[in-house]
Design a protein around this motif. Structure first.
Motif, PDB file in Angstrom:
ATOM      1  N   ARG A   1       0.837  -1.206   0.000  1.00 47.39           N
ATOM      2  CA  ARG A   1       0.000   0.000   0.000  1.00 47.39           C
ATOM      3  C   ARG A   1       0.874   1.259   0.000  1.00 47.39           C
ATOM      4  O   ARG A   1       0.595   2.230  -0.719  1.00 47.39           O
ATOM      5  CB  ARG A   1      -0.911  -0.002   1.218  1.00 47.39           C
TER       6      ARG A   1
ATOM      7  N   ILE B   1       1.281   4.311  -2.802  1.00 48.87           N
ATOM      8  CA  ILE B   1       1.196   5.733  -2.474  1.00 48.87           C
ATOM      9  C   ILE B   1       2.433   6.471  -2.971  1.00 48.87           C
ATOM     10  O   ILE B   1       2.341   7.568  -3.532  1.00 48.87           O
ATOM     11  CB  ILE B   1       1.019   5.913  -0.954  1.00 48.87           C
TER      12      ILE B   1
ATOM     13  N   GLN C   1       2.052   9.740  -6.212  1.00 47.67           N
ATOM     14  CA  GLN C   1       1.925  10.995  -5.483  1.00 47.67           C
ATOM     15  C   GLN C   1       1.100  12.028  -6.268  1.00 47.67           C
ATOM     16  O   GLN C   1       0.312  12.770  -5.686  1.00 47.67           O
ATOM     17  CB  GLN C   1       3.310  11.559  -5.175  1.00 47.67           C
TER      18      GLN C   1
ATOM     19  N   ILE D   1      -2.745  11.136  -6.131  1.00 50.57           N
ATOM     20  CA  ILE D   1      -3.417  11.355  -4.847  1.00 50.57           C
ATOM     21  C   ILE D   1      -3.383  12.827  -4.439  1.00 50.57           C
ATOM     22  O   ILE D   1      -3.638  13.173  -3.295  1.00 50.57           O
ATOM     23  CB  ILE D   1      -2.819  10.483  -3.733  1.00 50.57           C
TER      24      ILE D   1
ATOM     25  N   VAL E   1       1.864  10.837   3.154  1.00 57.80           N
ATOM     26  CA  VAL E   1       0.988   9.696   3.418  1.00 57.80           C
ATOM     27  C   VAL E   1      -0.419  10.257   3.596  1.00 57.80           C
ATOM     28  O   VAL E   1      -0.674  10.984   4.554  1.00 57.80           O
ATOM     29  CB  VAL E   1       1.418   8.930   4.685  1.00 57.80           C
TER      30      VAL E   1
ATOM     31  N   PHE F   1      -4.799   6.391   4.278  1.00 57.29           N
ATOM     32  CA  PHE F   1      -3.964   5.291   4.768  1.00 57.29           C
ATOM     33  C   PHE F   1      -4.209   5.118   6.258  1.00 57.29           C
ATOM     34  O   PHE F   1      -3.864   5.986   7.062  1.00 57.29           O
ATOM     35  CB  PHE F   1      -2.482   5.561   4.492  1.00 57.29           C
TER      36      PHE F   1
END
Length: 336
Positions: free
Chosen positions: A82, A86, A90, A93, A121, A125
Motif C-alpha cells: 500500500r 502511495i 503521489q 493522490i 501519506v 492510509f
C-alpha cells in the motif's frame, strides 16, 4: 529486507520480500515443497486464509516464534504494498494539496526553501498521521454537538480466556496462537458493543468513538468514549455508584490508596472476565486529553526521526516505515 542468493557461478541474486519465492526461502518449514508464497497479485477470492494459516501451524512450541514472525511478515508485505502504491502515485493522490505552509509548520520546518518538498501519506492510509488527526477532529466535532464524554471504558484481552485455552494444541501457550487471541477478543468486543449500544446497560448512548490498540507484549485492548443522551448523563455521585465500583477493602494489613484501585462495572467484569476499566469523565478539561489519548497511534520504535533525507526532502513514508512497530496479534487483526 531481502534475501541474497549465490548461484554455482557465485553470481548474486537479490530476492525482494514481495516476490513469491521469498517465503519458501525464508520459511522452509512452512513451505516444504517450495510452494509460492505471498505476492502482490495474490487473488482475493478462492483462497482460504484459515486453511493457509492452519497449514503453517504446528503443535510444537519450537515453531511458535517462526509462526509469529511469518504472520508479521505477511502483514508487513500487505502494508508495504500500500505504501509503495502511495509513493508511486503521489501526483494521482493530489500530493500538491499537502505541499503548503501549514504542513511545513506542523513538521517544524523553518526554512522557506523546504516548503513543498514532501512525499506524503494521505489520510486514506489507516494508521497514518493524517488519518489519526482526521479521526481526532471528527471526534472533537461530536463533542461540539453532543457535549463532553460521560464514560471512558477500556477493555483488555485476557489470554487465559476459556475460548482460547480450549483451542490450544498440546505444548502450545496463548502466545503461540495470536490468531486465537485476536479472533476471541474481537468476538468479545462485538458483544460488548451490543451490551452498550443495543441493551443500553449504561443508558442510551447518543454517540461514541472507540479505537483498538496493541500493547508491546501483544495483547489487544479497546478504548471507548461514550456520550450519553440527556436524561442518562451522569451528574451526581449516586448515579456514579449505580454504574461503577471502586471500593477499598474493609480489612487490609497494608496501606492502600487510589493507586491500587481500578474503577470497574461489576456486571461487565463478571461477564467478560478481563481487565475492563470504567471511569466517569467529570470535567470538560479532560476532553482533549482523552481524545488525543485514544488517537495517539501505534507504538513507535524510534525516539527521534530526522525530518529530511540526504536530498533535503521530507519523506513521510520513510518516516512511517522507520518507526513502525508490529506485533503478531496486530498483524493477524489487520489481515483478518
Amino acid at each position: 529486507r531481502s534475501i541474497v542468493l549465490f548461484g554455482n557461478d557465485n553470481k548474486r541474486y537479490s530476492t525482494q520480500p514481495y516476490y513469491g519465492c521469498y517465503d519458501p526461502l525464508s520459511y522452509p518449514l512452512f513451505f516444504p515443497r517450495g510452494e509460492i508464497g505471498w505476492h502482490p497479485e495474490i487473488p482475493k477470492k478462492g483462497v482460504s486464509l484459515n486453511e493457509m494459516l492452519q497449514s503453517r501451524r504446528s503443535g510444537r512450541q519450537s515453531l511458535g516464534n517462526s509462526y509469529n514472525e511469518n504472520n508479521i511478515d505477511m502483514y508487513i508485505k500487505v502494508e508495504s504494498s500500500r505504501l509503495d502504491y502511495i509513493k508511486k502515485h503521489q501526483e494521482q493522490i493530489r500530493a500538491d494539496l499537502y505541499q503548503g505552509v501549514v504542513d511545513s509548520l506542523q513538521a517544524g520546518e523553518n526554512r522557506a526553501d523546504e516548503v513543498g518538498k514532501r512525499t506524503i501519506v494521505p489520510s486514506s492510509f489507516i494508521g497514518g498521521r493524517r488519518d489519526r488527526r482526521r479521526r481526532y477532529l471528527d471526534a472533537m466535532a461530536l463533542v461540539q454537538k453532543y457535549g463532553k464524554p460521560n464514560i471512558f471504558l477500556t477493555m483488555t484481552c485476557n489470554p487465559n480466556w476459556d475460548e482460547i485455552i480450549s483451542e490450544l494444541e498440546p505444548g502450545q501457550t496463548p502466545r503461540d496462537r495470536p490468531d486465537l487471541i485476536v479472533r476471541v477478543f474481537r468476538a468479545k468486543l462485538e458483544d460488548l458493543k451490543i451490551q452498550l449500544f443495543k441493551r443500553h446497560i449504561f443508558g442510551k448512548v447518543a454517540t461514541y468513538v472507540y479505537v483498538v490498540e496493541f500493547q508491546k507484549r501483544g495483547l489487544p485492548h479497546a478504548h471507548f468514549l461514550l456520550i450519553m443522551e440527556g436524561r442518562y448523563k451522569l451528574t451526581c455521585p449516586e448515579q456514579y455508584d449505580c454504574l461503577i465500583s471502586a471500593e477499598l477493602p474493609d480489612k487490609s494489613n497494608q496501606e492502600l490508596d487510589n493507586r491500587w484501585v481500578v474503577p470497574y462495572n461489576p456486571y461487565l467484569l463478571r461477564r467478560y472476565n478481563c481487565h475492563i476499566n470504567v471511569e466517569v469523565c467529570s470535567s470538560i478539561k479532560a476532553v482533549k486529553y482523552l481524545f488525543k489519548y485514544i488517537y495517539k497511534g501505534h507504538d513507535r520504535a524510534s525516539v527521534s526521526i530526522d525530518e529530511v533525507d540526504s536530498d533535503r526532502n521530507i519523506d513521510e513514508i520513510k518516516q512511517y516505515r522507520d518507526s513502525r512497530w508490529v506485533t503478531p496479534p496486530e498483524a493477524l487483526w489487520r489481515i483478518y
